[in-house]
Enzyme design. Structure first.
Site, PDB file in Angstrom:
ATOM      1  N   THR A 126       0.823  -1.216   0.000  1.00  0.00           N
ATOM      2  CA  THR A 126       0.000   0.000   0.000  1.00  0.00           C
ATOM      3  C   THR A 126       0.857   1.265   0.000  1.00  0.00           C
ATOM      4  O   THR A 126       1.978   1.259   0.529  1.00  0.00           O
ATOM      5  CB  THR A 126      -0.897  -0.007   1.261  1.00  0.00           C
ATOM      6  OG1 THR A 126      -1.465   1.289   1.443  1.00  0.00           O
ATOM      7  CG2 THR A 126      -0.123  -0.340   2.529  1.00  0.00           C
ATOM      8  N   ASP A 127       0.285   2.350  -0.522  1.00  0.00           N
ATOM      9  CA  ASP A 127       1.004   3.637  -0.476  1.00  0.00           C
ATOM     10  C   ASP A 127       1.126   4.164   0.956  1.00  0.00           C
ATOM     11  O   ASP A 127       1.929   5.061   1.221  1.00  0.00           O
ATOM     12  CB  ASP A 127       0.302   4.669  -1.376  1.00  0.00           C
ATOM     13  CG  ASP A 127      -1.128   4.990  -0.980  1.00  0.00           C
ATOM     14  OD1 ASP A 127      -1.668   4.365  -0.044  1.00  0.00           O
ATOM     15  OD2 ASP A 127      -1.724   5.881  -1.621  1.00  0.00           O
ATOM     16  N   GLU A 128       0.330   3.594   1.886  1.00  0.00           N
ATOM     17  CA  GLU A 128       0.359   4.123   3.264  1.00  0.00           C
ATOM     18  C   GLU A 128       1.700   3.892   3.949  1.00  0.00           C
ATOM     19  O   GLU A 128       1.991   4.517   4.968  1.00  0.00           O
ATOM     20  CB  GLU A 128      -0.774   3.507   4.105  1.00  0.00           C
ATOM     21  CG  GLU A 128      -2.128   3.889   3.576  1.00  0.00           C
ATOM     22  CD  GLU A 128      -3.257   3.792   4.583  1.00  0.00           C
ATOM     23  OE1 GLU A 128      -2.994   3.622   5.787  1.00  0.00           O
ATOM     24  OE2 GLU A 128      -4.416   3.896   4.159  1.00  0.00           O
ATOM     25  N   TYR A 151      -1.579  -0.219  11.205  1.00  0.00           N
ATOM     26  CA  TYR A 151      -1.802  -0.920   9.928  1.00  0.00           C
ATOM     27  C   TYR A 151      -0.631  -0.680   8.981  1.00  0.00           C
ATOM     28  O   TYR A 151      -0.021  -1.624   8.462  1.00  0.00           O
ATOM     29  CB  TYR A 151      -3.109  -0.451   9.269  1.00  0.00           C
ATOM     30  CG  TYR A 151      -3.188  -0.793   7.796  1.00  0.00           C
ATOM     31  CD1 TYR A 151      -3.333  -2.105   7.373  1.00  0.00           C
ATOM     32  CD2 TYR A 151      -3.087   0.206   6.809  1.00  0.00           C
ATOM     33  CE1 TYR A 151      -3.376  -2.428   6.012  1.00  0.00           C
ATOM     34  CE2 TYR A 151      -3.134  -0.101   5.454  1.00  0.00           C
ATOM     35  CZ  TYR A 151      -3.270  -1.425   5.061  1.00  0.00           C
ATOM     36  OH  TYR A 151      -3.306  -1.736   3.722  1.00  0.00           O
ATOM     37  N   LYS A 155       2.277  -3.219   7.410  1.00  0.00           N
ATOM     38  CA  LYS A 155       2.473  -3.455   5.968  1.00  0.00           C
ATOM     39  C   LYS A 155       3.919  -3.117   5.570  1.00  0.00           C
ATOM     40  O   LYS A 155       4.529  -3.816   4.761  1.00  0.00           O
ATOM     41  CB  LYS A 155       1.498  -2.611   5.144  1.00  0.00           C
ATOM     42  CG  LYS A 155       0.041  -3.029   5.252  1.00  0.00           C
ATOM     43  CD  LYS A 155      -0.274  -4.409   4.693  1.00  0.00           C
ATOM     44  CE  LYS A 155      -0.182  -4.477   3.197  1.00  0.00           C
ATOM     45  NZ  LYS A 155      -0.621  -5.815   2.684  1.00  0.00           N
TER      46      LYS A 155
END
Ligand code: NAD
Ligand code: DAU
Length: 337
Positions: A126-128, A151, A155
């Site tokens: 994810t870009d997060e 989260y 990741k």
């Protein structure tokens, strides 16, 4: 035949991926390995369940014995790891299951993959992991990792483990980092389905903070076609950002949904902000566009209308979820899988 273990294939992105790919690739045999957490829903896979290039196994990516059995039985040579706890708000309420699945589970999968000499391991990320942007700039693959929520930290850890297995053991790993997805079959805890369903039920639409946090939206099929490209042509050890250049402040999306449904903006309720709320995400996807010849095909205006229509036409799907009825339904239907 390519025997591919797709983990988390009963969730939103994974089920869209499988439904599309089983039709498209007769030479792919997809084994969907999913724990069926609250977010996993076998109803999402109705169009695939009777196909002879699809098979479902209920399992946890932390279960190394079961994974070893599945790798041997199906001679698995490829892995696409979608399985994860995916909701930021839940990670703020309790991080433990995020650590267990996203970090330890990914490590278990990597270890079994290594022992079985697989040919490709695609880690769906994810870009997060890049953290939060100010008013300008975009995330590129070389942006330093700076995850802010439990989260995104879990990741980022999984990405680093996956890349370390490539560096240390030569495991053929590729990592994709995508922006916010929308489309059919998304669990109604995420912004877009939650707002559509609340509006349809004339319930308040809870907008966090000032509503000016920006996300970069991509239609789920565009994400999945990018994963297909990276799976087929991506270079080992590389990271590919995926995005569709569609930045929007949350409040604009909420207003657009209300307009399309003919509902009043009075339904909007500004609520307490998410703790540690990332302000802005924006993805630079030049690398995948130039190296792998991928580009998004769906315009936001069209795909959001299609998505809203899907929720309008599939009331039964989400009513069962929001009533909690589906948990019992699963135990009855699939308890012995
Ligand atoms: P989701 O929550 O809808 O689905 C997750 C799936 O994983 C569910 O079917 C669940 O049952 C399964 N699962 C959870 N724990 C498991 C375990 N221990 N073992 C086996 N299966 C397990 O998630 P999603 O939105 O479809 O996201 C899929 C992947 O894509 C995740 O890795 C997520 O981080 C990533 N991602 C999501 C987005 C997005 O906008 N939703 C964007 C970029 C990346
Ligand atoms: O960027 C990719 C990520 O996008 C994925 O890795 C995650 O798995 C996925 O859940 C998503 O994370 P977000 O936190 O961005 O998505 P969410 O739908 O939870 O929230 C989108 C924005 O809307 C965010 O700024 C918070 C806000 N929001 C969300 C909810 C659920 C609200 O204002 N009100 C809400 O009720």
């Amino acid at each position: 035949m390519k025997n591919i273990l797709v983990t988390g294939g009963a969730g939103f992105i994974g089920s869209n991926f499988i439904n599309y790919m089983v039709e498209r690739h007769n030479d792919w045999y997809i084994i969907n390995f999913d724990k069926l957490t609250y977010a996993g829903n076998l109803e999402n896979l109705r169009s695939s369940e009777n196909k002879n290039n699809y098979h479902f196994v209920k399992g946890d990516i932390n279960n190394s014995e079961l994974l070893e059995f599945v790798f041997n039985k199906f001679n698995i040579k490829y892995v696409i790891n979608f399985a994860a706890e995916s909701h930021v708000d839940r990670s703020i309420l309790g991080a433990e299951v995020f650590i267990r699945t996203n970090i330890l589970g990914t490590n278990t999968l990597l270890e079994i993959a290594r022992r079985n000499n697989i040919e490709k391991f695609l880690q769906v990320s994810t870009d997060e992991v890049y953290g939060s942007l100010g008013a300008d700039g975009k995330f590129s693959e070389t942006t330093p990792l700076s995850p802010n929520s439990p989260y995104s930290a879990s990741k980022a850890s999984a990405d680093m483990l996956a890349l370390s297995y490539n560096h240390t053991f030569g495991l053929p790993v590729v990592v994709t980092r995508c922006s916010n997805n929308y489309g059919p079959l998304q669990f109604p805890e995420k912004l877009i389905p939650l707002m559509i369903i609340n509006a349809l039920n004339n319930k308040k639409l809870p907008v966090y903070g000032d509503g000016m946090n920006v996300r970069d939206w991509i239609y789920v099929l565009d994400h999945n076609k990018a994963i297909e490209k990276v799976f087929e042509d991506g270079s080992t050890g590389e990271i590919y950002n995926i995005g569709a250049d569609q930045e929007m402040p949350n409040i604009e999306i909420v207003k657009l949904i209300l307009k399309k449904l003919g509902k009043s903006e009075d339904l909007i309720e500004y609520v307490k902000d998410r703790p540690g709320h990332d302000r802005r995400y924006a993805i630079d996807s030049t690398k995948i566009q130039t190296k792998l010849d991928w580009k998004p095909e769906h315009k936001f205006e069209d795909a959001i209308s299609y998505t809203i229509d899907w929720y309008l036409n599939n009331k039964e799907w989400w009513e069962r979820i929001i009533s909690g009825e589906y948990l019992q339904y699963y135990q009855e239907q699939y308890g012995n899988i």
